[in-house]
Design an enzyme around this catalytic site. Sequence first.
Site, PDB file in Angstrom:
ATOM      1  N   LYS A 145       2.830 -13.764   6.158  1.00 48.69           N
ATOM      2  CA  LYS A 145       1.738 -12.900   5.701  1.00 48.69           C
ATOM      3  C   LYS A 145       1.146 -13.564   4.469  1.00 48.69           C
ATOM      4  CE  LYS A 145       0.808  -8.048   4.632  1.00 48.69           C
ATOM      5  NZ  LYS A 145       0.827  -7.677   3.211  1.00 48.69           N
ATOM      6  N   TYR A 170       6.116 -12.584   2.943  1.00 45.28           N
ATOM      7  CA  TYR A 170       4.819 -12.323   2.295  1.00 45.28           C
ATOM      8  C   TYR A 170       4.636 -13.341   1.178  1.00 45.28           C
ATOM      9  CZ  TYR A 170       1.021  -9.190   0.701  1.00 45.28           C
ATOM     10  OH  TYR A 170      -0.189  -8.623   0.365  1.00 45.28           O
ATOM     11  N   THR A 172       0.835  -1.207   0.000  1.00 45.44           N
ATOM     12  CA  THR A 172       0.000   0.000   0.000  1.00 45.44           C
ATOM     13  C   THR A 172       0.867   1.254   0.000  1.00 45.44           C
ATOM     14  OG1 THR A 172      -1.673  -1.234   1.227  1.00 45.44           O
ATOM     15  CG2 THR A 172      -1.870   1.159   1.266  1.00 45.44           C
TER      16      THR A 172
HETATM   17  O1  LIG Z   1       1.785  -4.704   1.564  1.00 40.97           O
HETATM   18  C1  LIG Z   1       0.636  -4.243   1.579  1.00 40.97           C
HETATM   19  O2  LIG Z   1       0.381  -3.044   1.654  1.00 40.97           O
HETATM   20  C2  LIG Z   1      -0.477  -5.185   1.522  1.00 40.97           C
HETATM   21  O3  LIG Z   1      -0.590  -5.900   0.597  1.00 40.97           O
HETATM   22  C3  LIG Z   1      -1.416  -5.213   2.614  1.00 40.97           C
HETATM   23  C4  LIG Z   1      -2.649  -4.434   2.334  1.00 40.97           C
HETATM   24  O4  LIG Z   1      -2.827  -3.541   3.386  1.00 40.97           O
HETATM   25  C5  LIG Z   1      -3.834  -5.323   2.166  1.00 40.97           C
HETATM   26  O5  LIG Z   1      -3.909  -6.218   3.207  1.00 40.97           O
HETATM   27  C6  LIG Z   1      -5.086  -4.504   2.080  1.00 40.97           C
HETATM   28  O6  LIG Z   1      -5.269  -3.905   1.004  1.00 40.97           O
HETATM   29  O7  LIG Z   1      -5.859  -4.449   3.039  1.00 40.97           O
END
Ligand SMILES: O=C([O-])C(=O)C[C@H](O)[C@@H](O)C(=O)[O-]
Length: 349
Positions: free
Chosen positions: A215, A189, A102
């Site tokens: 994750k 991840y 994000t």
């Molecule tokens: O690395 C990242 O930001 C993700 O993929 C986590 C995100 O926050 C994902 O869980 C979401 O979009 O809620």
Amino acid sequence: MNRSSCTRSGIATRPIRCCGECERCSQSINRSTNRLGQVSTGVPRLTGVTPTELAAQLKTGLLSFPVTHFRADLSFDEPAYREHLSWLSQYDVAGLFAAGGTGEGFSLTPVEIDTVVRAAVSEVAGRVPVIAPATGGTATAIAQAQAAEAAGADGLLLLPPYLTEAGQRGLVEHVSAVCRSTNLGVTVYSRANAILNDVSVAELADRNDNLVCLKDGVGNVEMMTRTYARVGDRLTYIGGLPTAETFALPLLQLGVSTYSSAIFNFVPEFALGFYADVLAQDRDAVYRKLNDFVIPYLGIRDRTKGYAVSIVKAGVKAIGRPAGPVRPPLQDLTDDELTQLTALIGRVK
Ligand SMILES: O=C([O-])C(=O)C[C@H](O)[C@@H](O)C(=O)[O-]
């Protein structure tokens, strides 16, 4: 930080910043280094939170994945980023993942990632652990892991390498090499071109004491069941699918005790309320909130590839806290989509 102001002494979890001098903190540092038994990077730990402590801490609450602020010319806007972290700090989360997905970590140079991580470490000032990203090929990810440690990060999020597909044996060697290069607790991840099966996760957990979290960005019920059955509570499991709220309730049953919330960036109270409902296993409340906000939100998010990130930047703009544009290859929402999102947010704010 002097001995008398060490915030770790006498408290069980948060805040976690360590003075590194008092008896408890020195023991913590030594225990971490000895227990890992790995080649030292020569970089002194700046925080003293052990991988085990990090894993325990992360499952105590929701996880924040802040957007990264850019100016109109797409340069990093550190003052605006810090202001956003400062605003979010009034809400109770268990960890902050700087420059994650994000946070458009994939669009930042290593120097920019270092700047973003240092800004987060400084702004958060030990209230919650700061987790830094590592990505790319093994050598790049190792360099980022070591930079994160030097920057005072509390942990590492190892993201999938770019472009190439890889077999399980290669992925295990990649993840192990990065774990060996750092004393930080590592979250791997599993997503995209780096999806780990249950056997690989078990081998990684056996080989790397400092691998402490998985994750999950896949949401495969059978694989998650197999993984938890094989590895159990040796790891902390984090839900990491795009818009993780969508999957939070069923994944809780599979051992996934917390998740990364991107919407926390712009509807923090809603995100925390949702998390509380999930933990309480209040199905009615969860489904009400899914219907009120999350599912219509997915309707906008799914219009274009990459919108899972772009829509978060649109969300912070919608609440009057703009974070600037996304960097290509992502694209921003259209004005019409932003208007629809703003109306949707208005329903739950
Ligand atoms: O690395 C990242 O930001 C993700 O993929 C986590 C995100 O926050 C994902 O869980 C979401 O979009 O809620």
